[in-house]
Design an enzyme around this catalytic site. Sequence first.
Site, PDB file in Angstrom:
ATOM      1  N   CYS A 119       2.102  -4.678   4.969  1.00 24.70           N
ATOM      2  CA  CYS A 119       0.802  -4.742   4.280  1.00 24.70           C
ATOM      3  C   CYS A 119      -0.172  -3.731   4.886  1.00 24.70           C
ATOM      4  O   CYS A 119      -0.379  -3.701   6.100  1.00 24.70           O
ATOM      5  CB  CYS A 119       0.233  -6.156   4.378  1.00 24.70           C
TER       6      CYS A 119
ATOM      7  N   ASN B 241      12.399  -1.356  -2.844  1.00 22.56           N
ATOM      8  CA  ASN B 241      11.217  -1.816  -3.569  1.00 22.56           C
ATOM      9  C   ASN B 241      10.267  -0.638  -3.801  1.00 22.56           C
ATOM     10  O   ASN B 241      10.102   0.203  -2.930  1.00 22.56           O
ATOM     11  CB  ASN B 241      10.528  -2.917  -2.740  1.00 22.56           C
TER      12      ASN B 241
ATOM     13  N   ASP C 126       8.004   0.703  -7.624  1.00 19.82           N
ATOM     14  CA  ASP C 126       7.992   1.350  -8.945  1.00 19.82           C
ATOM     15  C   ASP C 126       9.161   0.978  -9.854  1.00 19.82           C
ATOM     16  O   ASP C 126       9.438   1.717 -10.801  1.00 19.82           O
ATOM     17  CB  ASP C 126       7.976   2.887  -8.821  1.00 19.82           C
TER      18      ASP C 126
ATOM     19  N   ARG D 285       4.974  -5.207  -9.348  1.00 20.67           N
ATOM     20  CA  ARG D 285       4.047  -4.989 -10.469  1.00 20.67           C
ATOM     21  C   ARG D 285       4.730  -4.897 -11.819  1.00 20.67           C
ATOM     22  O   ARG D 285       4.054  -5.000 -12.848  1.00 20.67           O
ATOM     23  CB  ARG D 285       3.219  -3.725 -10.187  1.00 20.67           C
TER      24      ARG D 285
END
Length: 318
Positions: free
Chosen positions: A103, A207, A209, A232
Amino acid sequence: MKKIVDKLPKPFFALAPLDDVSDTVFRRVISECTKPDLLFTEFTNVDALQSAGRGATLRRLDFDESERPIIAQIWGKTPDNFKKTAEECREKGFAGVDLNMGCPIKHVVKNGCCSALINDRGKAKAIIDSTRAGLGKNMAFSVKTRIGYGNVDLSWIEFLLEQELDMLIIHLRTVKEMSKVPAHWDLMPEIRRLRDRIAPPTKLVGNGDVMSRRQGEKLAEETGIDGIMIGRGVFQDPFVFAGDSPWEDYSKAEKIKLYKKHVELFIKTYPGNSRPVVILNKFCKIYINGFDRARELREELMNCTNADELLEKLNSVK
Ligand SMILES: Cc1cc2nc3c(=O)[nH]c(=O)nc-3n(C[C@H](O)[C@H](O)[C@H](O)COP(=O)(O)O)c2cc1C
Protein backbone atom coordinates in the site's frame (compact mmCIF):
# COMPACT_ATOMS: atom_id res chain seq x y z
CA MET A 1 -5.37 -31.48 5.04
CA LYS A 2 -3.99 -29.48 2.11
CA LYS A 3 -3.72 -25.71 2.18
CA ILE A 4 -6.09 -23.79 -0.06
CA VAL A 5 -3.32 -22.77 -2.48
CA ASP A 6 -2.74 -26.46 -3.29
CA LYS A 7 -6.37 -26.97 -4.24
CA LEU A 8 -6.79 -24.12 -6.71
CA PRO A 9 -6.98 -24.50 -10.50
CA LYS A 10 -4.19 -23.14 -12.70
CA PRO A 11 -4.52 -20.36 -13.38
CA PHE A 12 -6.72 -19.33 -10.47
CA PHE A 13 -8.49 -16.01 -10.20
CA ALA A 14 -8.69 -13.93 -7.05
CA LEU A 15 -10.63 -10.82 -6.11
CA ALA A 16 -8.17 -8.18 -4.87
CA PRO A 17 -8.46 -6.57 -1.46
CA LEU A 18 -10.12 -3.18 -2.05
CA ASP A 19 -10.41 -0.92 0.97
CA ASP A 20 -13.97 0.33 1.61
CA VAL A 21 -15.10 -1.59 -1.47
CA SER A 22 -14.62 -5.35 -1.13
CA ASP A 23 -16.45 -5.82 2.17
CA THR A 24 -18.53 -8.91 2.86
CA VAL A 25 -21.49 -7.35 1.03
CA PHE A 26 -19.70 -6.61 -2.23
CA ARG A 27 -17.81 -9.90 -2.11
CA ARG A 28 -21.12 -11.72 -1.94
CA VAL A 29 -22.60 -9.70 -4.80
CA ILE A 30 -19.55 -10.45 -6.98
CA SER A 31 -19.56 -14.10 -5.94
CA GLU A 32 -23.18 -14.42 -6.99
CA CYS A 33 -22.32 -12.93 -10.39
CA THR A 34 -19.31 -15.23 -10.93
CA LYS A 35 -17.37 -16.54 -7.99
CA PRO A 36 -13.59 -16.04 -8.09
CA ASP A 37 -11.47 -18.98 -6.90
CA LEU A 38 -10.18 -16.98 -3.95
CA LEU A 39 -11.34 -13.91 -2.02
CA PHE A 40 -9.50 -11.44 0.19
CA THR A 41 -10.77 -9.09 2.88
CA GLU A 42 -10.02 -5.37 2.81
CA PHE A 43 -6.75 -4.58 4.60
CA THR A 44 -7.23 -4.75 8.36
CA ASN A 45 -4.98 -2.97 10.82
CA VAL A 46 -3.58 -5.33 13.45
CA ASP A 47 -2.74 -2.56 15.92
CA ALA A 48 -6.32 -1.22 15.81
CA LEU A 49 -7.65 -4.74 16.07
CA GLN A 50 -5.59 -5.49 19.15
CA SER A 51 -6.56 -2.23 20.87
CA ALA A 52 -9.41 -1.38 23.23
CA GLY A 53 -11.23 0.42 20.40
CA ARG A 54 -11.22 -2.64 18.15
CA GLY A 55 -14.97 -2.50 17.53
CA ALA A 56 -14.76 -0.30 14.45
CA THR A 57 -12.15 -2.57 12.83
CA LEU A 58 -13.80 -5.91 13.51
CA ARG A 59 -16.34 -5.68 10.68
CA ARG A 60 -13.45 -5.95 8.22
CA LEU A 61 -12.98 -9.57 9.22
CA ASP A 62 -16.65 -10.50 8.86
CA PHE A 63 -17.42 -12.99 6.15
CA ASP A 64 -20.17 -15.35 5.14
CA GLU A 65 -19.76 -19.09 4.56
CA SER A 66 -20.56 -18.52 0.87
CA GLU A 67 -17.37 -16.47 0.52
CA ARG A 68 -15.03 -19.35 1.29
CA PRO A 69 -12.20 -19.74 0.51
CA ILE A 70 -11.28 -16.37 1.92
CA ILE A 71 -7.98 -14.93 3.11
CA ALA A 72 -7.64 -12.09 5.62
CA GLN A 73 -5.35 -9.29 4.58
CA ILE A 74 -3.63 -7.53 7.46
CA TRP A 75 -1.20 -4.68 7.98
CA GLY A 76 0.29 -2.67 10.84
CA LYS A 77 3.37 -1.86 12.85
CA THR A 78 3.82 -4.13 15.85
CA PRO A 79 5.00 -7.69 15.13
CA ASP A 80 3.29 -9.14 18.21
CA ASN A 81 -0.07 -7.76 17.06
CA PHE A 82 0.40 -9.62 13.77
CA LYS A 83 0.76 -12.86 15.73
CA LYS A 84 -2.34 -12.17 17.82
CA THR A 85 -4.29 -11.27 14.69
CA ALA A 86 -3.12 -14.40 12.86
CA GLU A 87 -4.40 -16.42 15.83
CA GLU A 88 -7.71 -14.62 15.63
CA CYS A 89 -7.91 -15.31 11.89
CA ARG A 90 -7.35 -19.00 12.63
CA GLU A 91 -10.20 -18.98 15.13
CA LYS A 92 -12.46 -17.24 12.63
CA GLY A 93 -11.75 -19.95 10.05
CA PHE A 94 -9.88 -17.98 7.41
CA ALA A 95 -8.11 -20.10 4.80
CA GLY A 96 -5.05 -17.94 5.20
CA VAL A 97 -3.47 -14.63 6.04
CA ASP A 98 -1.96 -12.16 3.60
CA LEU A 99 0.42 -9.36 4.59
CA ASN A 100 0.00 -6.02 2.86
CA MET A 101 3.48 -4.85 1.87
CA GLY A 102 2.40 -2.75 -1.08
CA CYS A 103 0.00 0.00 0.00
CA PRO A 104 1.47 3.37 -1.08
CA ILE A 105 -0.85 5.69 0.94
CA LYS A 106 1.23 8.49 2.47
CA HIS A 107 0.20 8.27 6.13
CA VAL A 108 0.58 4.49 6.10
CA VAL A 109 4.07 4.66 4.60
CA LYS A 110 5.11 7.50 6.94
CA ASN A 111 4.28 5.19 9.81
CA GLY A 112 6.69 2.57 8.49
CA CYS A 113 3.89 0.23 7.39
CA CYS A 114 2.94 -1.64 4.20
CA SER A 115 5.13 -0.55 1.25
CA ALA A 116 7.60 1.16 3.64
CA LEU A 117 8.70 -2.38 4.54
CA ILE A 118 10.31 -2.68 1.10
CA ASN A 119 13.05 -0.46 2.54
CA ASP A 120 13.11 -2.13 5.97
CA ARG A 121 13.74 -5.82 5.46
CA GLY A 122 14.58 -6.45 9.12
CA LYS A 123 11.13 -5.23 10.13
CA ALA A 124 9.51 -7.09 7.24
CA LYS A 125 11.15 -10.31 8.43
CA ALA A 126 10.07 -9.71 12.04
CA ILE A 127 6.46 -9.24 10.86
CA ILE A 128 6.60 -12.33 8.64
CA ASP A 129 8.02 -14.49 11.43
CA SER A 130 5.60 -13.20 14.04
CA THR A 131 2.56 -13.71 11.78
CA ARG A 132 3.69 -17.23 10.92
CA ALA A 133 3.85 -18.08 14.61
CA GLY A 134 0.12 -17.37 14.95
CA LEU A 135 -1.11 -19.32 11.91
CA GLY A 136 -2.75 -22.72 11.96
CA LYS A 137 -0.73 -25.33 10.07
CA ASN A 138 -3.22 -25.61 7.22
CA MET A 139 -3.51 -21.89 6.69
CA ALA A 140 -1.98 -20.30 3.60
CA PHE A 141 0.52 -17.53 4.20
CA SER A 142 1.12 -14.87 1.58
CA VAL A 143 2.46 -11.38 0.94
CA LYS A 144 1.02 -8.86 -1.50
CA THR A 145 3.57 -6.33 -2.66
CA ARG A 146 4.92 -4.16 -5.45
CA ILE A 147 8.07 -4.50 -7.59
CA GLY A 148 10.08 -1.93 -5.67
CA TYR A 149 9.85 1.43 -3.93
CA GLY A 150 11.34 4.24 -6.05
CA ASN A 151 12.65 1.93 -8.75
CA VAL A 152 12.16 -1.66 -9.81
CA ASP A 153 14.04 -3.69 -7.18
CA LEU A 154 13.97 -7.41 -7.73
CA SER A 155 16.18 -7.97 -4.67
CA TRP A 156 12.99 -7.28 -2.69
CA ILE A 157 11.18 -10.02 -4.58
CA GLU A 158 14.15 -12.35 -3.98
CA PHE A 159 14.01 -11.53 -0.27
CA LEU A 160 10.31 -12.42 -0.14
CA LEU A 161 10.87 -15.61 -2.10
CA GLU A 162 13.35 -16.66 0.58
CA GLN A 163 10.61 -16.48 3.26
CA GLU A 164 8.95 -19.81 2.41
CA LEU A 165 5.60 -18.23 1.63
CA ASP A 166 2.74 -20.25 0.19
CA MET A 167 1.91 -17.45 -2.23
CA LEU A 168 3.42 -14.19 -3.42
CA ILE A 169 1.11 -11.65 -5.02
CA ILE A 170 2.79 -8.99 -7.10
CA HIS A 171 1.19 -5.74 -8.17
CA LEU A 172 3.49 -4.95 -11.09
CA ARG A 173 4.22 -1.33 -10.26
CA THR A 174 6.65 0.43 -7.95
CA VAL A 175 5.30 2.33 -4.95
CA LYS A 176 6.22 5.67 -6.50
CA GLU A 177 4.27 4.80 -9.63
CA MET A 178 1.07 4.49 -7.56
CA SER A 179 -1.40 3.51 -10.31
CA LYS A 180 -0.27 6.11 -12.80
CA VAL A 181 1.55 3.95 -15.33
CA PRO A 182 0.57 0.65 -16.96
CA ALA A 183 1.50 -2.41 -14.87
CA HIS A 184 4.89 -3.86 -15.89
CA TRP A 185 3.74 -7.27 -17.02
CA ASP A 186 6.92 -7.48 -19.13
CA LEU A 187 8.82 -8.14 -15.86
CA MET A 188 6.75 -11.15 -14.89
CA PRO A 189 8.73 -13.80 -16.85
CA GLU A 190 11.90 -12.73 -15.02
CA ILE A 191 10.09 -12.80 -11.67
CA ARG A 192 8.74 -16.26 -12.47
CA ARG A 193 12.27 -17.48 -13.20
CA LEU A 194 13.35 -16.13 -9.81
CA ARG A 195 10.47 -18.01 -8.21
CA ASP A 196 11.44 -21.21 -10.07
CA ARG A 197 15.02 -20.89 -8.84
CA ILE A 198 14.49 -19.73 -5.25
CA ALA A 199 11.08 -21.02 -4.15
CA PRO A 200 9.39 -23.47 -6.56
CA PRO A 201 6.54 -24.30 -4.12
CA THR A 202 5.51 -20.63 -3.73
CA LYS A 203 2.51 -19.82 -5.91
CA LEU A 204 3.03 -16.67 -7.95
CA VAL A 205 0.11 -14.32 -8.58
CA GLY A 206 0.15 -11.34 -10.91
CA ASN A 207 -1.89 -8.19 -10.39
CA GLY A 208 -2.42 -4.95 -12.25
CA ASP A 209 -4.70 -3.78 -15.08
CA VAL A 210 -6.39 -7.12 -15.74
CA MET A 211 -9.85 -6.26 -16.97
CA SER A 212 -11.21 -9.63 -18.09
CA ARG A 213 -10.82 -13.31 -17.39
CA ARG A 214 -9.63 -13.93 -20.96
CA GLN A 215 -6.90 -11.30 -20.61
CA GLY A 216 -5.86 -12.90 -17.31
CA GLU A 217 -5.74 -16.37 -18.82
CA LYS A 218 -3.54 -15.10 -21.64
CA LEU A 219 -1.15 -13.34 -19.24
CA ALA A 220 -0.94 -16.43 -17.02
CA GLU A 221 -0.16 -18.60 -20.00
CA GLU A 222 2.47 -16.21 -21.38
CA THR A 223 4.24 -15.76 -18.06
CA GLY A 224 3.71 -19.20 -16.51
CA ILE A 225 2.36 -17.86 -13.22
CA ASP A 226 -0.19 -19.64 -11.03
CA GLY A 227 -2.84 -17.02 -10.49
CA ILE A 228 -4.29 -13.66 -11.46
CA MET A 229 -5.70 -11.09 -9.06
CA ILE A 230 -8.29 -8.61 -10.30
CA GLY A 231 -9.21 -5.38 -8.51
CA ARG A 232 -10.61 -2.45 -10.46
CA GLY A 233 -11.88 -4.75 -13.20
CA VAL A 234 -14.96 -5.32 -11.02
CA PHE A 235 -15.86 -1.63 -11.36
CA GLN A 236 -16.26 -2.08 -15.10
CA ASP A 237 -17.84 -5.48 -14.97
CA PRO A 238 -19.19 -7.30 -11.89
CA PHE A 239 -19.01 -10.50 -13.99
CA VAL A 240 -15.30 -9.98 -14.67
CA PHE A 241 -14.49 -13.48 -13.40
CA ALA A 242 -16.74 -15.07 -16.04
CA GLY A 243 -15.32 -16.42 -19.30
CA ASP A 244 -18.16 -14.79 -21.19
CA SER A 245 -19.53 -11.88 -19.24
CA PRO A 246 -23.18 -11.00 -19.85
CA TRP A 247 -22.63 -7.45 -18.52
CA GLU A 248 -22.51 -5.67 -21.89
CA ASP A 249 -25.99 -6.94 -22.69
CA TYR A 250 -27.44 -6.18 -19.26
CA SER A 251 -30.56 -4.02 -19.47
CA LYS A 252 -31.29 -1.02 -17.27
CA ALA A 253 -33.76 -3.14 -15.28
CA GLU A 254 -31.20 -5.91 -14.74
CA LYS A 255 -28.55 -3.43 -13.58
CA ILE A 256 -30.96 -1.80 -11.15
CA LYS A 257 -31.98 -5.23 -9.86
CA LEU A 258 -28.33 -6.03 -9.10
CA TYR A 259 -27.81 -2.70 -7.32
CA LYS A 260 -30.97 -3.37 -5.29
CA LYS A 261 -29.59 -6.73 -4.27
CA HIS A 262 -26.40 -4.98 -3.12
CA VAL A 263 -28.31 -2.35 -1.13
CA GLU A 264 -30.63 -4.94 0.46
CA LEU A 265 -27.65 -6.99 1.60
CA PHE A 266 -25.98 -3.83 2.89
CA ILE A 267 -29.06 -3.00 4.99
CA LYS A 268 -29.22 -6.54 6.34
CA THR A 269 -25.51 -6.62 7.14
CA TYR A 270 -25.29 -3.15 8.68
CA PRO A 271 -28.74 -2.62 10.26
CA GLY A 272 -30.01 0.70 11.59
CA ASN A 273 -27.82 2.71 9.21
CA SER A 274 -24.79 1.59 11.21
CA ARG A 275 -22.59 2.09 8.16
CA PRO A 276 -22.77 5.38 6.26
CA VAL A 277 -24.66 5.35 2.98
CA VAL A 278 -21.77 7.16 1.22
CA ILE A 279 -20.04 3.77 1.07
CA LEU A 280 -22.76 2.75 -1.38
CA ASN A 281 -22.15 5.79 -3.58
CA LYS A 282 -18.85 4.20 -4.63
CA PHE A 283 -20.81 1.44 -6.29
CA CYS A 284 -23.47 3.57 -7.93
CA LYS A 285 -21.43 4.10 -11.09
CA ILE A 286 -20.91 0.37 -11.55
CA TYR A 287 -24.61 -0.39 -11.81
CA ILE A 288 -26.16 2.90 -12.87
CA ASN A 289 -24.23 3.25 -16.08
CA GLY A 290 -24.56 2.66 -19.78
CA PHE A 291 -28.24 3.51 -20.24
CA ASP A 292 -30.29 6.62 -21.01
CA ARG A 293 -30.22 9.29 -18.31
CA ALA A 294 -27.96 7.14 -16.10
CA ARG A 295 -26.04 10.21 -14.93
CA GLU A 296 -29.19 11.99 -13.77
CA LEU A 297 -30.35 8.89 -11.93
CA ARG A 298 -26.94 8.51 -10.29
CA GLU A 299 -27.07 12.08 -9.03
CA GLU A 300 -30.49 11.45 -7.52
CA LEU A 301 -29.45 8.18 -5.89
CA MET A 302 -26.23 9.59 -4.50
CA ASN A 303 -28.15 12.30 -2.69
CA CYS A 304 -29.95 9.79 -0.49
CA THR A 305 -29.13 10.25 3.17
CA ASN A 306 -29.52 6.63 4.21
CA ALA A 307 -29.68 3.17 2.69
CA ASP A 308 -33.44 2.70 3.26
CA GLU A 309 -34.17 5.85 1.27
CA LEU A 310 -31.82 4.64 -1.46
CA LEU A 311 -33.64 1.32 -1.68
CA GLU A 312 -36.99 3.09 -1.86
CA LYS A 313 -35.72 5.27 -4.73
CA LEU A 314 -34.42 2.21 -6.57
CA ASN A 315 -37.80 0.52 -6.13
CA SER A 316 -39.53 3.49 -7.72
CA VAL A 317 -37.33 3.69 -10.83
CA LYS A 318 -39.35 3.03 -13.96
C1 LIG B 1 -10.28 1.55 -3.96
C2 LIG B 1 -9.05 0.67 -3.82
C3 LIG B 1 -8.78 0.10 -2.59
C4 LIG B 1 -7.66 -0.74 -2.43
N1 LIG B 1 -7.44 -1.34 -1.23
C5 LIG B 1 -6.42 -2.23 -1.11
C6 LIG B 1 -6.24 -2.98 0.10
O1 LIG B 1 -6.99 -2.85 1.09
N2 LIG B 1 -5.20 -3.86 0.13
C7 LIG B 1 -4.36 -4.06 -0.94
O2 LIG B 1 -3.45 -4.89 -0.88
N3 LIG B 1 -4.52 -3.38 -2.07
C8 LIG B 1 -5.54 -2.50 -2.19
N4 LIG B 1 -5.72 -1.84 -3.38
C9 LIG B 1 -4.88 -2.22 -4.55
C10 LIG B 1 -5.55 -3.34 -5.34
O3 LIG B 1 -5.72 -4.50 -4.55
C11 LIG B 1 -4.73 -3.72 -6.59
O4 LIG B 1 -3.45 -4.13 -6.19
C12 LIG B 1 -4.58 -2.55 -7.55
O5 LIG B 1 -5.81 -1.88 -7.72
C13 LIG B 1 -4.07 -3.03 -8.92
O6 LIG B 1 -4.89 -4.04 -9.45
P1 LIG B 1 -6.07 -3.73 -10.52
O7 LIG B 1 -5.44 -3.01 -11.68
O8 LIG B 1 -6.63 -5.08 -10.88
O9 LIG B 1 -7.05 -2.85 -9.82
C14 LIG B 1 -6.80 -0.98 -3.53
C15 LIG B 1 -7.09 -0.38 -4.77
C16 LIG B 1 -8.19 0.43 -4.92
C17 LIG B 1 -8.47 1.03 -6.27
